[in-house]
Design a protein around this motif. Structure first.
Motif, PDB file in Angstrom:
ATOM      1  N   ALA A  33       0.844  -1.190   0.000  1.00 47.35           N
ATOM      2  CA  ALA A  33       0.000   0.000   0.000  1.00 47.35           C
ATOM      3  C   ALA A  33       0.877   1.236   0.000  1.00 47.35           C
ATOM      4  O   ALA A  33       1.827   1.343   0.778  1.00 47.35           O
ATOM      5  CB  ALA A  33      -0.917  -0.001   1.216  1.00 47.35           C
ATOM      6  N   VAL A  34       0.610   2.172  -0.892  1.00 47.22           N
ATOM      7  CA  VAL A  34       1.396   3.398  -1.008  1.00 47.22           C
ATOM      8  C   VAL A  34       0.460   4.592  -0.940  1.00 47.22           C
ATOM      9  O   VAL A  34      -0.768   4.462  -1.026  1.00 47.22           O
ATOM     10  CB  VAL A  34       2.197   3.414  -2.336  1.00 47.22           C
ATOM     11  N   ALA A  35       1.089   5.750  -0.787  1.00 46.72           N
ATOM     12  CA  ALA A  35       0.309   6.981  -0.747  1.00 46.72           C
ATOM     13  C   ALA A  35      -0.275   7.257  -2.120  1.00 46.72           C
ATOM     14  O   ALA A  35       0.322   6.915  -3.142  1.00 46.72           O
ATOM     15  CB  ALA A  35       1.189   8.145  -0.297  1.00 46.72           C
ATOM     16  N   PRO A  36      -1.455   7.878  -2.172  1.00 46.97           N
ATOM     17  CA  PRO A  36      -2.009   8.266  -3.466  1.00 46.97           C
ATOM     18  C   PRO A  36      -1.038   9.155  -4.223  1.00 46.97           C
ATOM     19  O   PRO A  36      -0.295   9.951  -3.639  1.00 46.97           O
ATOM     20  CB  PRO A  36      -3.305   8.998  -3.095  1.00 46.97           C
ATOM     21  N   GLN A  37      -0.979   8.999  -5.548  1.00 47.90           N
ATOM     22  CA  GLN A  37      -0.118   9.738  -6.463  1.00 47.90           C
ATOM     23  C   GLN A  37       1.334   9.299  -6.369  1.00 47.90           C
ATOM     24  O   GLN A  37       2.222   9.947  -6.936  1.00 47.90           O
ATOM     25  CB  GLN A  37      -0.227  11.259  -6.224  1.00 47.90           C
ATOM     26  N   SER A  38       1.595   8.180  -5.678  1.00 46.66           N
ATOM     27  CA  SER A  38       2.950   7.637  -5.619  1.00 46.66           C
ATOM     28  C   SER A  38       3.054   6.500  -6.627  1.00 46.66           C
ATOM     29  O   SER A  38       2.069   5.828  -6.960  1.00 46.66           O
ATOM     30  CB  SER A  38       3.274   7.126  -4.219  1.00 46.66           C
ATOM     31  N   ALA A  39       4.277   6.252  -7.135  1.00 49.20           N
ATOM     32  CA  ALA A  39       4.508   5.113  -8.004  1.00 49.20           C
ATOM     33  C   ALA A  39       4.296   3.829  -7.202  1.00 49.20           C
ATOM     34  O   ALA A  39       4.527   3.793  -5.989  1.00 49.20           O
ATOM     35  CB  ALA A  39       5.921   5.165  -8.585  1.00 49.20           C
ATOM     36  N   PRO A  40       3.850   2.711  -7.848  1.00 45.62           N
ATOM     37  CA  PRO A  40       3.633   1.464  -7.102  1.00 45.62           C
ATOM     38  C   PRO A  40       4.940   0.896  -6.555  1.00 45.62           C
ATOM     39  O   PRO A  40       6.011   1.074  -7.133  1.00 45.62           O
ATOM     40  CB  PRO A  40       3.003   0.542  -8.143  1.00 45.62           C
ATOM     41  N   ILE A  41       4.801   0.209  -5.418  1.00 49.47           N
ATOM     42  CA  ILE A  41       5.966  -0.405  -4.756  1.00 49.47           C
ATOM     43  C   ILE A  41       5.603  -1.857  -4.477  1.00 49.47           C
ATOM     44  O   ILE A  41       4.483  -2.165  -4.027  1.00 49.47           O
ATOM     45  CB  ILE A  41       6.314   0.321  -3.441  1.00 49.47           C
ATOM     46  N   ILE A  42       6.530  -2.766  -4.761  1.00 46.69           N
ATOM     47  CA  ILE A  42       6.327  -4.185  -4.478  1.00 46.69           C
ATOM     48  C   ILE A  42       7.428  -4.670  -3.565  1.00 46.69           C
ATOM     49  O   ILE A  42       8.537  -4.111  -3.534  1.00 46.69           O
ATOM     50  CB  ILE A  42       6.300  -5.020  -5.771  1.00 46.69           C
ATOM     51  N   ALA A  43       7.102  -5.712  -2.794  1.00 46.68           N
ATOM     52  CA  ALA A  43       8.089  -6.393  -1.941  1.00 46.68           C
ATOM     53  C   ALA A  43       8.323  -7.780  -2.517  1.00 46.68           C
ATOM     54  O   ALA A  43       7.374  -8.498  -2.818  1.00 46.68           O
ATOM     55  CB  ALA A  43       7.587  -6.482  -0.510  1.00 46.68           C
ATOM     56  N   VAL A  44       9.615  -8.140  -2.673  1.00 50.38           N
ATOM     57  CA  VAL A  44       9.995  -9.453  -3.190  1.00 50.38           C
ATOM     58  C   VAL A  44      10.665 -10.210  -2.042  1.00 50.38           C
ATOM     59  O   VAL A  44      11.756  -9.826  -1.585  1.00 50.38           O
ATOM     60  CB  VAL A  44      10.937  -9.335  -4.399  1.00 50.38           C
TER      61      VAL A  44
END
Length: 517
Positions: free
Chosen positions: A158-169
């Motif tokens: 979950a990220v802040a609105p208007q932020s690029a997506p972030i994934i965890a590997v």
């Protein structure tokens, strides 16, 4: 400098001061951002409502944990945004909190749609497998690296609105993950072996306790189906199988008793049928013999009465003797007619009645029948009306005397049961190659349930002793028998006080020959 000092104390590498209208008033990392809108206004709104707004977000391609708090004096006059970098140290702390100690890598997607690693723990795999831009952000895969197998799981954060997506590997070493299961593999195999032995023993017990008794009951059921009603094997147990065996035994006895009773009933019915056939044959023989025996004296009575009526051997002493002679002749003729009809009915029931067929006009038969009954109708006060259709009437392949007598019987019956002032209408038409004759009266009618009885021999609608309606109950049965032999049908419809309608349907021409055959 105040913002930078505060960020050093809390571990934030970037601090921003945001005024109440959402513009950046100061930025420790990029003074060029001053005066521009804060990139995550939703966090400002959360801080204004709940005194704090936090979320993962990307700034300038780097991953931060953004914390926004209001500056109060005592009301909010501004907001401070602290950007705490998510780096190897941060991820290592998270890794130490996990029981499996997986390697962790965080990745973000560039505006071009390409994923790149933004932070990873010290134990991260070399060359972490990142998803393609078109792949889902939640997936799992097994990979090999450095001679070891790993289970790699990708999860969207979950990220802040208007932020690029972030994934965890997350990468889990399979050797470590399966080590605990390898320790219990031996006990599990032992337990499974014991369970298998118990299952085999239980199956054998079930076979002995359930299957064999059921097989015995199935064999007994097959014997019953084949007609063998010997008692099925008795079961000693008192469970459901025992109850089933007892029920099967009771059913066997019941079936045997019912079959015996049914056989006895069939034998009795066969005896009764044989007796009825014999009685019917005897009746037919009796009627034939009686008819033959009665014809000779009746013919003599008719001949002598006619001689007396005509005074063949000389005049009579009293004129009334001539009236008596006429009455004797009329009664004899009527009796001879009844005897002949009884003989014809007996022959018809025994399928011995033969027809002498020839092509005759249908209109002529009906017309002759109507003319024959005109005097009787006038005497009874009934109007007899013949309404032939405008179409040409066909020829019938028929026994003219017998078919004419059948028409006369139906019309006579209609006149007989119609009170004075009523009427009997005779009409006909050709439809689909068949002659349809309709004889309708306005008489007393009858109950619908009596329609099947009046076409049986010797059945009369009213008693012969009522003094009003005379007859022996041979008219309609004789008519139906003759019409049936001609390949036709006779049907009745009636209602009390509404009259009766008799419909006669006969085949015409060559069709009559095939129908009668």
């Amino acid at each position: 400098s105040a913002l930078r000092n505060h960020g050093d104390r809390i571990g934030a590498t970037r601090m921003m001061l945001v005024d109440l209208n959402g513009a950046v008033a100061a930025d420790t990392a990029s003074p060029a951002q001053e005066g521009r809108p804060f990139p995550f206004p939703a966090l400002i709104q959360d801080a204004a409502v709940r005194d704090k707004g936090t979320a993962l977000a990307t700034l300038d391609g780097r991953i931060y944990w953004i914390v926004v708090v209001p500056v109060r004096a005592p009301v909010p006059i501004a907001f401070i945004a602290a950007a705490i970098p998510v780096d190897a140290t941060f991820l290592e702390k998270l890794r130490s909190l996990s029981a499996e100690s997986p390697s962790i890598a965080l990745a973000t997607r560039s505006p071009m749609g390409v994923w790149r690693v933004g932070a990873e723990s010290r134990e991260a795999l070399k060359g972490t497998a990142l998803p393609q831009s078109f792949q889902p952000l939640r997936s799992a895969a097994e990979i090999s690296a450095g001679g070891h197998d790993y289970l790699t799981m990708t999860e969207s954060l979950a990220v802040a609105p208007q932020s690029a997506p972030i994934i965890a590997v997350l990468s889990y070493p399979l050797d470590q993950a399966l080590a605990a299961y390898r320790r219990i593999a031996g006990p599990l195999l032992l337990i499974l072996g014991l369970a298998l032995v118990a299952a085999v023993a239980g199956s054998m017990a079930i076979v002995r306790g359930v299957s064999r008794p059921l097989e015995g009951l199935a064999a007994a059921a097959r014997r019953i189906a084949a007609g063998d009603y010997t008692d099925p094997p008795r079961q000693t147990q008192h469970d459901e199988i025992g109850h089933l065996a007892a029920a099967l035994a009771n059913m066997t006895h019941s079936i045997a008793d019912r079959e015996a009773a049914l056989k006895h009933a069939i034998e009795s019915a066969e005896v009764a049928r044989s007796e009825a056939v014999k009685a019917n044959d005897a009746k037919s023989q009796f009627l034939a013999n009686m008819s033959h025996e009665l014809r000779t004296p009746l013919n003599a009575i008719l001949g002598f009465s006619e001689m007396i009526d005509h005074e063949v051997l000389g005049p009579l002493g009293q004129p009334r003797y001539r009236d008596y002679a006429r009455d004797i002749r009329a009664s004899g003729a009527h009796l001879l007619f009844l005897v002949e009809r009884m003989l014809d009915l007996a022959d018809a029931e025994a399928e011995r009645l033969k027809l002498s067929k020839s092509m005759v006009p249908a209109w002529g038969l009906i017309q002759e029948s109507v003319l024959t009954l005109k005097p009787f109708a006038e005497k009874s006060g009934v109007k007899l009306i013949f309404e032939p259709s405008s179409a040409a009437w066909p020829q019938l392949d028929a026994d003219a005397p017998k078919l004419r007598q059948a028409f006369i019987n139906v019309m006579d019956n209609a006149i007989k049961f119609t009170p004075a002032g009523g009427q009997v209408r005779v009409s006909g038409m050709v439809q689909s190659g068949r002659l349809m004759i309709r004889i309708a009266d306005s008489g007393v009618g009858m109950e619908p349930e009596m329609l099947a009885s009046v076409v049986r021999p010797f059945h009369r609608l009213r008693s012969a002793l009522d003094g009003q309606h005379q007859g022996a109950g041979l008219g309609l049965p004789f008519a139906k028998a003759i019409i049936d032999l001609h390949g036709g049908t006779l049907t009745l419809t009636s209602a009390v006080a509404c009259g009766t309608v008799v419909c006669i349907e006969l085949p015409t021409g060559s069709a009559a020959i095939s129908a009668a055959a």
